[in-house]
Design a protein around this motif. Structure first.
Motif, PDB file in Angstrom:
ATOM      1  N   ALA A 133      12.908  16.613  15.869  1.00 10.66           N
ATOM      2  CA  ALA A 133      12.931  15.810  17.087  1.00 10.66           C
ATOM      3  C   ALA A 133      12.808  14.320  16.794  1.00 10.66           C
ATOM      4  O   ALA A 133      13.250  13.483  17.594  1.00 10.66           O
ATOM      5  N   ASP A 134      12.231  13.974  15.653  1.00  7.32           N
ATOM      6  CA  ASP A 134      12.060  12.567  15.303  1.00  7.32           C
ATOM      7  C   ASP A 134      13.395  11.846  15.138  1.00  7.32           C
ATOM      8  O   ASP A 134      13.461  10.621  15.250  1.00  7.32           O
ATOM      9  N   LEU A 135      14.464  12.612  14.887  1.00 11.97           N
ATOM     10  CA  LEU A 135      15.789  11.996  14.781  1.00 11.97           C
ATOM     11  C   LEU A 135      16.267  11.471  16.132  1.00 11.97           C
ATOM     12  O   LEU A 135      17.056  10.526  16.195  1.00 11.97           O
ATOM     13  N   PHE A 136      15.762  12.076  17.219  1.00 11.26           N
ATOM     14  CA  PHE A 136      16.270  11.775  18.560  1.00 11.26           C
ATOM     15  C   PHE A 136      15.378  10.751  19.257  1.00 11.26           C
ATOM     16  O   PHE A 136      14.903  10.967  20.371  1.00 11.26           O
ATOM     17  N   THR A 137      15.161   9.650  18.562  1.00 14.96           N
ATOM     18  CA  THR A 137      14.337   8.546  19.057  1.00 14.96           C
ATOM     19  C   THR A 137      15.151   7.259  18.961  1.00 14.96           C
ATOM     20  O   THR A 137      16.091   7.162  18.154  1.00 14.96           O
ATOM     21  N   PRO A 138      14.812   6.250  19.769  1.00 12.86           N
ATOM     22  CA  PRO A 138      15.626   5.028  19.780  1.00 12.86           C
ATOM     23  C   PRO A 138      15.743   4.337  18.432  1.00 12.86           C
ATOM     24  O   PRO A 138      16.768   3.685  18.167  1.00 12.86           O
ATOM     25  N   ALA A 139      14.740   4.466  17.580  1.00 12.53           N
ATOM     26  CA  ALA A 139      14.823   3.809  16.277  1.00 12.53           C
ATOM     27  C   ALA A 139      15.855   4.461  15.372  1.00 12.53           C
ATOM     28  O   ALA A 139      16.368   3.819  14.443  1.00 12.53           O
ATOM     29  N   GLN A 169      11.674  10.729   4.264  1.00 11.40           N
ATOM     30  CA  GLN A 169      12.069   9.365   4.616  1.00 11.40           C
ATOM     31  C   GLN A 169      13.394   8.928   3.986  1.00 11.40           C
ATOM     32  O   GLN A 169      13.598   7.766   3.675  1.00 11.40           O
ATOM     33  N   ARG A 170      14.314   9.882   3.831  1.00  9.83           N
ATOM     34  CA  ARG A 170      15.601   9.563   3.227  1.00  9.83           C
ATOM     35  C   ARG A 170      16.568   8.878   4.187  1.00  9.83           C
ATOM     36  O   ARG A 170      17.575   8.312   3.746  1.00  9.83           O
ATOM     37  N   VAL A 171      16.300   8.956   5.486  1.00 11.50           N
ATOM     38  CA  VAL A 171      17.179   8.277   6.443  1.00 11.50           C
ATOM     39  C   VAL A 171      16.457   7.118   7.132  1.00 11.50           C
ATOM     40  O   VAL A 171      16.921   6.607   8.152  1.00 11.50           O
ATOM     41  N   ASP A 172      15.339   6.684   6.572  1.00 16.59           N
ATOM     42  CA  ASP A 172      14.652   5.511   7.127  1.00 16.59           C
ATOM     43  C   ASP A 172      15.574   4.293   7.038  1.00 16.59           C
ATOM     44  O   ASP A 172      16.267   4.088   6.036  1.00 16.59           O
ATOM     45  N   GLY A 173      15.562   3.490   8.084  1.00 16.63           N
ATOM     46  CA  GLY A 173      16.395   2.298   8.110  1.00 16.63           C
ATOM     47  C   GLY A 173      17.819   2.547   8.544  1.00 16.63           C
ATOM     48  O   GLY A 173      18.611   1.606   8.643  1.00 16.63           O
ATOM     49  N   VAL A 174      18.181   3.817   8.830  1.00 16.57           N
ATOM     50  CA  VAL A 174      19.521   4.150   9.311  1.00 16.57           C
ATOM     51  C   VAL A 174      19.442   4.400  10.813  1.00 16.57           C
ATOM     52  O   VAL A 174      18.538   5.092  11.288  1.00 16.57           O
ATOM     53  N   HIS A 218       0.816  -1.215   0.000  1.00 17.43           N
ATOM     54  CA  HIS A 218       0.000   0.000   0.000  1.00 17.43           C
ATOM     55  C   HIS A 218       0.855   1.273   0.000  1.00 17.43           C
ATOM     56  O   HIS A 218       0.524   2.253  -0.677  1.00 17.43           O
ATOM     57  N   HIS A 219       1.949   1.266   0.769  1.00 17.48           N
ATOM     58  CA  HIS A 219       2.777   2.473   0.894  1.00 17.48           C
ATOM     59  C   HIS A 219       4.244   2.101   0.717  1.00 17.48           C
ATOM     60  O   HIS A 219       4.998   1.982   1.695  1.00 17.48           O
ATOM     61  N   PRO A 220       4.680   1.931  -0.521  1.00 17.52           N
ATOM     62  CA  PRO A 220       6.064   1.485  -0.743  1.00 17.52           C
ATOM     63  C   PRO A 220       7.115   2.445  -0.200  1.00 17.52           C
ATOM     64  O   PRO A 220       8.192   2.012   0.211  1.00 17.52           O
ATOM     65  N   ARG A 221       6.815   3.744  -0.181  1.00 14.24           N
ATOM     66  CA  ARG A 221       7.790   4.698   0.339  1.00 14.24           C
ATOM     67  C   ARG A 221       8.190   4.339   1.779  1.00 14.24           C
ATOM     68  O   ARG A 221       9.338   4.515   2.182  1.00 14.24           O
ATOM     69  N   ASN A 222       7.240   3.805   2.541  1.00 11.44           N
ATOM     70  CA  ASN A 222       7.523   3.488   3.938  1.00 11.44           C
ATOM     71  C   ASN A 222       8.514   2.340   4.111  1.00 11.44           C
ATOM     72  O   ASN A 222       9.089   2.173   5.188  1.00 11.44           O
ATOM     73  N   VAL A 223       8.694   1.532   3.078  1.00  4.47           N
ATOM     74  CA  VAL A 223       9.561   0.359   3.221  1.00  4.47           C
ATOM     75  C   VAL A 223      10.875   0.492   2.463  1.00  4.47           C
ATOM     76  O   VAL A 223      11.736  -0.393   2.571  1.00  4.47           O
ATOM     77  N   VAL A 224      11.045   1.577   1.710  1.00  4.42           N
ATOM     78  CA  VAL A 224      12.240   1.697   0.871  1.00  4.42           C
ATOM     79  C   VAL A 224      13.516   1.706   1.708  1.00  4.42           C
ATOM     80  O   VAL A 224      14.497   1.024   1.389  1.00  4.42           O
ATOM     81  N   GLY A 225      13.531   2.483   2.805  1.00  3.15           N
ATOM     82  CA  GLY A 225      14.731   2.567   3.627  1.00  3.15           C
ATOM     83  C   GLY A 225      15.119   1.227   4.240  1.00  3.15           C
ATOM     84  O   GLY A 225      16.243   0.737   4.033  1.00  3.15           O
ATOM     85  N   PRO A 226      14.214   0.601   5.014  1.00  6.48           N
ATOM     86  CA  PRO A 226      14.564  -0.704   5.589  1.00  6.48           C
ATOM     87  C   PRO A 226      14.895  -1.751   4.530  1.00  6.48           C
ATOM     88  O   PRO A 226      15.779  -2.592   4.733  1.00  6.48           O
ATOM     89  N   LEU A 227      14.210  -1.708   3.393  1.00  7.32           N
ATOM     90  CA  LEU A 227      14.487  -2.659   2.317  1.00  7.32           C
ATOM     91  C   LEU A 227      15.890  -2.444   1.746  1.00  7.32           C
ATOM     92  O   LEU A 227      16.636  -3.402   1.492  1.00  7.32           O
ATOM     93  N   SER A 228      16.279  -1.183   1.568  1.00  3.25           N
ATOM     94  CA  SER A 228      17.627  -0.890   1.083  1.00  3.25           C
ATOM     95  C   SER A 228      18.673  -1.350   2.080  1.00  3.25           C
ATOM     96  O   SER A 228      19.737  -1.859   1.700  1.00  3.25           O
ATOM     97  N   ALA A 229      18.385  -1.169   3.377  1.00  2.00           N
ATOM     98  CA  ALA A 229      19.318  -1.645   4.407  1.00  2.00           C
ATOM     99  C   ALA A 229      19.500  -3.155   4.304  1.00  2.00           C
ATOM    100  O   ALA A 229      20.622  -3.681   4.435  1.00  2.00           O
ATOM    101  N   MET A 230      18.411  -3.878   4.040  1.00  2.00           N
ATOM    102  CA  MET A 230      18.478  -5.331   3.915  1.00  2.00           C
ATOM    103  C   MET A 230      19.298  -5.740   2.687  1.00  2.00           C
ATOM    104  O   MET A 230      20.194  -6.598   2.779  1.00  2.00           O
ATOM    105  N   VAL A 231      19.012  -5.130   1.558  1.00  3.44           N
ATOM    106  CA  VAL A 231      19.676  -5.534   0.315  1.00  3.44           C
ATOM    107  C   VAL A 231      21.168  -5.225   0.364  1.00  3.44           C
ATOM    108  O   VAL A 231      22.008  -6.053  -0.026  1.00  3.44           O
TER     109      VAL A 231
END
Length: 544
Positions: free
Chosen positions: A257-263, A223-228, A116-129
């Motif tokens: 502020a979202d950068l300063f979260t455990p994820a 979402q350019r730093v998702d998965g980092v 449904h929302h591919p943008r949301n998975v691009v970062g973690p998917l790139s980290a995996m690949v």
């Protein structure tokens, strides 16, 4: 969004035209594994398809890539699937709208996964690949810097200090990307997540031990730093900017502020000189060290003494247990003291002890590094400086930093405002220049698709209102094009004066109505100074 490229021709060579951002070797990930991670069933016949890269742009696809077809401003990435396949895409990931477009077209000869929302998975998917941050200790230690102003210089300072400590380092930011080879000019402050993860994998492959990255609010929003996950995240300050995207300062703050979260990060270092920094320090969900660079503020680390040395500053940084560090920066301005202090405390937060940091500071002077287009000195008499200051706070700080102390010496400032950006800051920038400079030359920045004259008028109105309302003695000129404005500033300057050309910094192209025009403030200023017989500094990085 992908754009059309001609199709046809021979089968793609996996090594031909490889992106400089990618590692040379990627362990293939099966489409079945990707499907499991996405919660998408992959038919048995496609389960063993090997994926070795991820791309959002059909023109950047390489053999073995998963092409992610996202909706764009005017076209959907699914419109370019055939070009991606011609380039060697092994599979496609898209949304429901993209799947409908593909169903209307001819049969797609590669597997298509739909979420449904591919943008949301691009970062973690790139980290995996790419295997960008494995848990085996081989990934570079990552330092992120966010805030309105100071990101670029602070990342350069962190990189320079780490090198003084004997570490091999990488850099991702506004000016350039350094991943163990020749620097690559940047197009975005923070690249797309597919490139970020490829770069981190490349740095790991090349044995880099640490990397510093600018993280803009756009990078977080888009979402350019998702998965980092960063080891240490630092905060500089927050002032009015990018309200065309965020609309309110509260929204702008929430994004940062979202950068300063455990994820996203393990530890934080927050400069608490403004109310936003104090709010962030109070609400950050990760272990946080505070830094105050202004007198009287309470923090874990504070600047307790400053002494001018040449254009730069010597200062004392005092921390827990009355620990002290003696620090020098050769770059002018109190804001560069703050940038250097943040770099020091971030490296300390990563686990390096204070004595080791002090030894590196003493032996290598890491904060006198040249940062292209950031308080970059082009000549000394007159003092001529190019800086990236492109919002109200940065312009005020830059003017205050270079204000000449010699009696009768003038400050001449050349600047404009960017088109299709926060219009509210234009008159405010004009007012600041009128209050702090003796001669204000209003010109064009990057108008983009907006009318350049209208942008200048907005800035001019603020400058004139401030001058007339405060009975200020400044001279205000409107001169365009920009190169002519720079030449005029030099014509008006005597050897004792200071020229500040603000707004574009290291940039070498000016965008006007969709056309990129070659324009480098450093080159124009150096040429104008030379033409008048002034001596210029020979800086190899002046045209970087």
């Amino acid at each position: 969004m992908s754009e059309f490229t001609p199709s046809g021709g021979p089968a793609p060579d996996p090594q031909a035209g490889r992106s400089p951002f990618r590692p040379s070797t990627v362990v293939p990930v099966s489409l079945a594994t990707i499907g499991d991670a996405l919660g998408v069933a992959v038919p048995g016949v496609s389960a063993d398809v090997a994926v070795t890269g991820v791309s959002l742009n059909s023109r950047a696809v390489e053999a073995g890539d998963l092409y992610v077809a996202l909706p764009g401003a005017t076209r959907h990435g699914a419109d370019f699937v055939s070009q991606a396949i011609d380039a060697g895409a092994a599979a496609v990931l898209t949304d429901d709208a993209g799947a409908r477009l593909l169903a209307l077209a001819a049969d797609t000869p590669v597997p298509v996964l739909v979420v449904h929302h591919p943008r949301n998975v691009v970062g973690p998917l790139s980290a995996m690949v790419y295997g960008s941050q494995p848990t085996d200790g081989t990934a570079p230690e990552l330092f992120a810097v966010t805030g309105t102003n100071g990101k670029t210089t602070t990342t350069y300072f962190i990189t320079s200090l780490l090198r003084a400590l004997g570490r091999t380092t990488g850099l991702i930011g506004t000016i350039e990307i350094v991943a163990g080879g020749e620097p690559i000019p940047s197009l975005l402050t923070t690249p797309e997540s597919t490139d970020v993860h490829a770069l981190l994998a490349l740095m790991r492959e090349r044995g880099l031990e640490a990397a510093a990255m600018e993280v803009s609010s756009h990078a977080i929003s888009f979402q350019r730093v998702d998965g980092v996950r960063f080891d240490v995240a630092g905060f500089t300050n927050l002032t009015q900017d990018h309200l065309d995207l965020h609309h309110t300062m509260d929204d702008y703050f929430a994004t940062k502020a979202d950068l300063f979260t455990p994820a996203r990060a393990g530890r934080a270092v927050v400069t608490v000189d403004d109310e936003w920094g104090r709010r962030l320090a109070a609400t950050a969900a990760i272990p946080t060290t505070t830094l105050a660079t202004r007198p009287g503020a309470a923090a874990d680390w504070t600047i307790t003494a400053t002494t001018a040395r040449g254009l730069g500053t010597d200062f004392t940084l005092t921390g827990p247990g009355n620990a002290t560090l003696q620090v020098h920066t050769g770059l002018p301005g109190g804001f560069n003291v703050a940038n250097a202090a943040l770099a020091v405390v971030m490296v300390l937060a990563s686990g390096v002890d204070a004595a080791t940091v002090q030894a590196a500071l003493d032996s290598r002077d890491p904060f006198t590094v040249a940062v292209p287009g950031r308080m970059q000195l082009i000549s000394e008499r007159p003092a001529a400086v190019v800086d990236f200051a492109h919002n109200t706070d940065a312009l005020a700080r830059a003017c205050e930093a270079v204000r000449p102390g010699e009696e009768g010496a003038k400050l001449i400032v050349v600047f404009g405002a960017t088109g299709q950006r926060d219009q509210g800051k234009r008159p405010a920038m004009g007012a600041i220049a009128a209050r702090l400079a003796d001669t204000v030359i209003i010109t064009d920045d990057d108008p983009h698709d907006e009318d350049a004259a209208a942008i200048r008028a907005d800035v001019l109105a603020g400058a004139v209102a401030a001058r007339d309302g405060g009975s200020l003695p400044c001279e205000i000129l409107e001169i365009h094009p920009r190169d002519e404005a720079i030449r005029r500033a030099v014509e008006l300057a005597g050897p004792q004066d200071t020229i500040l050309v603000a707004g574009r910094g290291h940039e070498v192209w000016q965008e006007v109505q969709g056309v990129n025009i070659a324009l480098d403030d450093r080159v124009e200023l150096r040429n104008a100074l030379t033409a008048r017989g002034f001596n210029v500094l020979q800086d190899d990085r002046i045209e970087s």
